[in-house]
Design an enzyme around this catalytic site. Structure first.
Site, PDB file in Angstrom:
ATOM      1  CB  ILE A 112      93.019  -7.408  69.437  1.00 18.27           C
ATOM      2  CG1 ILE A 112      91.524  -7.369  69.095  1.00 18.27           C
ATOM      3  CG2 ILE A 112      93.789  -8.194  68.380  1.00 18.27           C
ATOM      4  CD1 ILE A 112      91.136  -6.459  67.986  1.00 18.27           C
ATOM      5  CG  ASN A 147      97.605   4.875  78.070  1.00 17.72           C
ATOM      6  OD1 ASN A 147      96.807   3.933  77.968  1.00 17.72           O
ATOM      7  ND2 ASN A 147      97.445   6.015  77.418  1.00 17.72           N
ATOM      8  CG  PHE A 196      97.502  -4.404  69.412  1.00 16.32           C
ATOM      9  CD1 PHE A 196      98.571  -5.202  69.830  1.00 16.32           C
ATOM     10  CD2 PHE A 196      96.585  -4.944  68.529  1.00 16.32           C
ATOM     11  CE1 PHE A 196      98.720  -6.512  69.378  1.00 16.32           C
ATOM     12  CE2 PHE A 196      96.723  -6.255  68.073  1.00 16.32           C
ATOM     13  CZ  PHE A 196      97.788  -7.032  68.508  1.00 16.32           C
ATOM     14  CB  SER A 241      89.847  -0.952  61.610  1.00 18.24           C
ATOM     15  OG  SER A 241      88.437  -1.068  61.541  1.00 18.24           O
ATOM     16  CE1 TYR A 294      87.993   2.452  64.192  1.00 21.73           C
ATOM     17  CE2 TYR A 294      89.737   3.082  65.713  1.00 21.73           C
ATOM     18  CZ  TYR A 294      89.126   2.132  64.907  1.00 21.73           C
ATOM     19  OH  TYR A 294      89.654   0.872  64.811  1.00 21.73           O
ATOM     20  CE  LYS A 321      92.853   1.542  64.372  1.00 15.84           C
ATOM     21  NZ  LYS A 321      94.011   0.997  65.116  1.00 15.84           N
ATOM     22  CG  PHE A 380      86.271  -7.676  58.110  1.00 13.60           C
ATOM     23  CD1 PHE A 380      87.585  -7.688  57.654  1.00 13.60           C
ATOM     24  CD2 PHE A 380      85.286  -7.167  57.269  1.00 13.60           C
ATOM     25  CE1 PHE A 380      87.906  -7.226  56.364  1.00 13.60           C
ATOM     26  CE2 PHE A 380      85.604  -6.716  55.981  1.00 13.60           C
ATOM     27  CZ  PHE A 380      86.909  -6.739  55.541  1.00 13.60           C
ATOM     28  CG  ASN A 381      82.393  -6.642  62.807  1.00  7.45           C
ATOM     29  OD1 ASN A 381      82.702  -6.402  61.638  1.00  7.45           O
ATOM     30  ND2 ASN A 381      81.603  -5.841  63.519  1.00  7.45           N
ATOM     31  CG  ASN A 384      81.872  -2.854  69.158  1.00 10.54           C
ATOM     32  OD1 ASN A 384      82.971  -2.746  69.650  1.00 10.54           O
ATOM     33  ND2 ASN A 384      81.523  -2.138  68.090  1.00 10.54           N
TER      34      ASN A 384
HETATM   35  C1  WQD Z   1      77.621  -4.911  64.404  1.00  9.10           C
HETATM   36  C2  WQD Z   1      76.188  -4.992  63.884  1.00  9.10           C
HETATM   37  C3  WQD Z   1      75.069  -2.871  64.003  1.00  9.10           C
HETATM   38  C4  WQD Z   1      75.157  -2.720  68.418  1.00  9.10           C
HETATM   39  C5  WQD Z   1      82.541  -1.518  64.700  1.00  9.10           C
HETATM   40  C6  WQD Z   1      83.374  -0.358  64.294  1.00  9.10           C
HETATM   41  C7  WQD Z   1      84.573  -0.841  63.530  1.00  9.10           C
HETATM   42  C8  WQD Z   1      85.314  -1.918  64.308  1.00  9.10           C
HETATM   43  C9  WQD Z   1      84.375  -3.044  64.721  1.00  9.10           C
HETATM   44  C10 WQD Z   1      87.221  -0.974  65.391  1.00  9.10           C
HETATM   45  C11 WQD Z   1      75.815  -3.780  63.029  1.00  9.10           C
HETATM   46  C12 WQD Z   1      74.420  -3.886  64.946  1.00  9.10           C
HETATM   47  C13 WQD Z   1      75.326  -3.088  67.093  1.00  9.10           C
HETATM   48  C14 WQD Z   1      73.834  -2.676  68.966  1.00  9.10           C
HETATM   49  C15 WQD Z   1      72.955  -3.399  66.863  1.00  9.10           C
HETATM   50  N1  WQD Z   1      85.933  -1.372  65.452  1.00  9.10           N
HETATM   51  N2  WQD Z   1      74.233  -3.427  66.337  1.00  9.10           N
HETATM   52  N3  WQD Z   1      72.779  -3.031  68.162  1.00  9.10           N
HETATM   53  O1  WQD Z   1      79.684  -1.282  63.581  1.00  9.10           O
HETATM   54  O2  WQD Z   1      80.274  -3.429  62.347  1.00  9.10           O
HETATM   55  O3  WQD Z   1      82.055  -2.170  63.566  1.00  9.10           O
HETATM   56  O4  WQD Z   1      83.296  -2.447  65.464  1.00  9.10           O
HETATM   57  O5  WQD Z   1      87.992  -1.075  64.487  1.00  9.10           O
HETATM   58  O6  WQD Z   1      85.408   0.271  63.354  1.00  9.10           O
HETATM   59  O7  WQD Z   1      82.593   0.439  63.415  1.00  9.10           O
HETATM   60  O8  WQD Z   1      80.328  -3.402  64.857  1.00  9.10           O
HETATM   61  O9  WQD Z   1      79.345  -4.492  66.829  1.00  9.10           O
HETATM   62  O10 WQD Z   1      78.978  -1.989  66.521  1.00  9.10           O
HETATM   63  O11 WQD Z   1      77.797  -3.627  65.012  1.00  9.10           O
HETATM   64  O12 WQD Z   1      71.974  -3.693  66.150  1.00  9.10           O
HETATM   65  O13 WQD Z   1      73.617  -2.340  70.179  1.00  9.10           O
HETATM   66  O14 WQD Z   1      75.313  -4.984  65.000  1.00  9.10           O
HETATM   67  O15 WQD Z   1      74.089  -2.084  63.345  1.00  9.10           O
HETATM   68  O16 WQD Z   1      74.917  -4.230  62.023  1.00  9.10           O
HETATM   69  P1  WQD Z   1      80.478  -2.529  63.505  1.00  9.10           P
HETATM   70  P2  WQD Z   1      79.124  -3.353  65.909  1.00  9.10           P
END
Ligand code: WQD
Length: 346
Positions: free
Chosen positions: A12, A32, A80, A124, A148, A152, A177-178, A198
């Protein structure tokens, strides 16, 4: 304005560097490179054709950080820098508490000492934990599920106390969010170390054949197709939001939190099918057990950011998938290949 960007080589951060430089600001990057690559900053320079200072320092070293404030007349800071892997924070909490909290405390002390009191903080949606209802607005209860997320939330509370103690501070807490997608050039993007945790980076690694299939974490959630629903936001929309938060923070005082999401939720299976349609690549998957701590549904009410910052997400999930794929297809091994070429290792 002259803006310090900590963690500016990150996913980001690097996209925000582009938005700030394109808007005519001067930036100074501190990183770093523990979880990012200097090559991302070379690409920021190539994309914007702008030069900027980079300090390769660890913010845990207050003396090194002070050098940045001594050598540059700063107007504001976008912070960040920090570790962000949820799973790692559970197995190694001390690494997260010491790194994320001490680096932030060092930063705030330097800002106070040099009278730089405009701060945009990268928070976050994880501070909301598992929401009772959706969409989530900024006044929802804050509850975190992992170290984590707790770093935050603790930083948000530290900044709240700082603002209450000195009304000349101006602080904006941005709750993402995501974030997914990549710059349209296809030359900067998400470059996770090791196997991605992710969803979207995992899907793109399957698409290039590095991983065999997506493990879908649970398919009997109370959602239309049983899989998890999230609010995916294009990283460029998110970067633009930082520019708009910065422009507000330098004109006001006090502290405010903003949700950065599209307000729409998409399921894991919807993301897989959208990615397949945009990339033309079949993504094999299998259902496995739900991941501990996952919410069934999570998406934002981002009307406050629209009302107060004039910000709205412009890109849809098709563009997010297209841009994520362009980056991964162009750079199957992320920046690593470039760094090796650059360093003459290949
Ligand atoms: C998304 C969806 C999983 C991987 C995380 C962090 C959050 C933020 C954003 C920093 C969910 C599903 C995922 C996989 C899957 N990060 N999934 N198989 O968990 O919403 O948020 O990233 O700030 O703090 O928690 O994102 O991409 O991990 O998951 O089915 O291999 O995809 O269950 O429904 P999440 P994600």
């Amino acid at each position: 304005m002259k803006i310090l960007i900590t963690g500016g080589a990150g996913f980001i951060g690097s996209h925000t560097c582009i938005e700030l430089l394109t808007a005519g600001h001067d930036i100074i990057v501190v990183d770093n490179f523990s979880t990012s690559k200097r090559q991302a900053l070379y690409q920021v320079n190539a994309i914007t054709n702008k030069k900027f200072k980079v300090y390769q320092i660890d913010m845990l070293n207050a003396l090194d950080l002070e050098k940045v404030f001594l050598e540059n007349q700063l107007d504001a800071v976008i912070h960040f820098a920090g570790y962000k892997a949820v799973g790692e924070s559970v197995t190694d909490p001390l690494k997260y508490y010491s790194n994320n909290l001490i680096s932030t405390l060092n930063l705030c002390e330097m800002m106070q000492k040099y009278n730089v009191k405009n701060l945009v903080f990268s928070s976050s949606a994880t501070v909301y934990g598992v929401p009772k209802t959706v969409p989530i607005s900024e006044d929802f209860p804050l509850q975190t599920l992992n170290p984590y997320g707790r770093t935050k939330l603790m930083i948000e509370e530290i900044l709240g106390d700082l603002s209450a103690s000195d009304s000349t501070w101006s602080i904006s807490l941005l709750r993402y969010f995501n974030p997914i997608g990549a710059h349209q050039s296809g030359n900067i993007g998400e470059d996770p170390t090791g196997v991605p945790t992710n969803l979207i980076p995992y899907i793109t690694k399957v698409a290039i054949g590095e991983l065999s299939e997506v493990q879908v974490f649970g398919n009997d959630y109370p959602t239309p197709d049983g899989t998890g629903v999230r609010d995916y936001i294009h990283v460029t929309d998110l970067a633009r939001g930082h520019l708009m938060a910065l422009e507000k923070v330098v004109q006001t005082t006090g502290i405010d939190a903003y949700n950065f999401g599209t307000g729409k939720g998409y399921s894991v299976l919807e993301m897989i099918s959208t990615f397949e349609a945009t990339s033309g690549v079949k993504i094999p998957y299998q259902f496995v057990n739900p991941r501990a701590g996952d919410a069934a549904i999570c998406f934002a009410d981002s009307s406050k950011a629209r009302r107060e910052l004039g910000w709205i997400a412009e890109k849809d999930i098709t563009e997010m998938c297209e841009d994520s794929w362009r980056w991964q297809a162009n750079h199957p091994h992320g920046y690593e290949e470039k760094v090796k070429e650059y360093a003459g290792l290949q």
